[in-house]
Design an enzyme around this catalytic site. Structure first.
Site, PDB file in Angstrom:
ATOM      1  N   THR A 171      72.872 107.525  44.479  1.00  0.00           N
ATOM      2  CA  THR A 171      72.334 107.544  45.969  1.00  0.00           C
ATOM      3  C   THR A 171      73.574 107.473  46.775  1.00  0.00           C
ATOM      4  O   THR A 171      74.203 106.494  46.519  1.00  0.00           O
ATOM      5  CB  THR A 171      71.363 106.348  46.071  1.00  0.00           C
ATOM      6  OG1 THR A 171      70.152 106.680  45.531  1.00  0.00           O
ATOM      7  CG2 THR A 171      71.014 106.132  47.702  1.00  0.00           C
ATOM      8  N   PHE A 173      75.122 105.953  50.036  1.00  0.00           N
ATOM      9  CA  PHE A 173      74.554 104.973  51.321  1.00  0.00           C
ATOM     10  C   PHE A 173      75.624 104.883  52.427  1.00  0.00           C
ATOM     11  O   PHE A 173      76.953 105.317  52.105  1.00  0.00           O
ATOM     12  CB  PHE A 173      74.749 103.424  50.528  1.00  0.00           C
ATOM     13  CG  PHE A 173      73.661 103.042  49.670  1.00  0.00           C
ATOM     14  CD1 PHE A 173      72.449 102.686  50.005  1.00  0.00           C
ATOM     15  CD2 PHE A 173      73.692 103.622  48.242  1.00  0.00           C
ATOM     16  CE1 PHE A 173      71.471 102.290  49.193  1.00  0.00           C
ATOM     17  CE2 PHE A 173      72.823 103.395  47.378  1.00  0.00           C
ATOM     18  CZ  PHE A 173      71.629 102.540  47.857  1.00  0.00           C
TER      19      PHE A 173
END
Length: 205
Positions: A171, A173
């Site tokens: 992921t 960020f």
């Protein structure tokens, strides 16, 4: 430095914030809009938000909020997502009848769930929140799926580590701030813009 995140303490956003801003104090927020509200009001110095997952795709709500609010992206970080089965201390895997977690996390652990057909997968609002729920409620037949940080925060026990299907699960960020500040060593520019929703031109042949 105080950093706002969406979700509970112990979430993947919490882990990303700690890696981007070592020693920061975490301010958990229930909703994404609250993260941006707190940043704009100045009750936190920065915020960390997930923007894109390599499997689940973009977080559309966060793109919309970036366009709507006067905030700036300062850094980005790619976090390897490792899902763990976490229960209260003393609970064994054989006792588990329900597993709670965010729907995306459950979807990323389908192979594990398929191997345990007697366990019911139950969608929950947050990965770390699922661990908070099972440990603070003292559930002896349930577990949550979350990152290792959640086990540390809520004093849970990891029964199975790395249960995600795809080990290339990352992921991305963003660290965002209210003021425009260029971090030392910055080598990327992010531009967000919107266009009017009108019919495009066409030609006749």
């Amino acid at each position: 430095m105080k950093v706002a995140i969406q979700g509970e303490a112990g979430s993947f956003s919490h882990e990303a914030a700690k890696r981007m801003v070592p020693g920061c104090r975490i301010a958990p927020c229930a909703r994404s809009a609250e993260v941006f509200d707190r940043l704009e009001l100045g009750s936190v110095h920065a915020a960390v938000i997930p923007i894109e997952n390599s499997l689940a795709g973009s977080v559309a709500e966060h793109f919309d909020l970036l366009l709507a609010r006067k905030v700036f992206i300062q850094r980005e970080y790619r976090l390897r997502i490792v899902h763990n089965l976490i229960a209260a201390t003393g609970v064994k895997t054989g006792n588990i009848r329900r597993i709670y977690s965010h729907p995306v996390a459950l979807d990323q652990c389908r192979d594990f769930l398929r191997k345990h057909p007697k366990i019911e997968a139950t969608p929950f609002y947050d990965t770390a929140g699922s661990v908070k729920h099972v440990t603070e409620s003292g559930l002896r037949d349930a577990a949550g799926i979350a990152g290792r940080q959640a086990a540390a925060v809520y004093k849970g026990r990891i029964l199975a580590a790395g249960i995600e299907d795809d080990k290339r699960n990352f992921t991305r960020f963003f660290l965002i701030r209210k003021g425009r500040r260029i971090a030392h060593g910055a080598n990327k520019t992010s531009i967000a813009f919107s266009l009017k929703n009108v019919p495009g031109p066409y030609s006749r042949h």
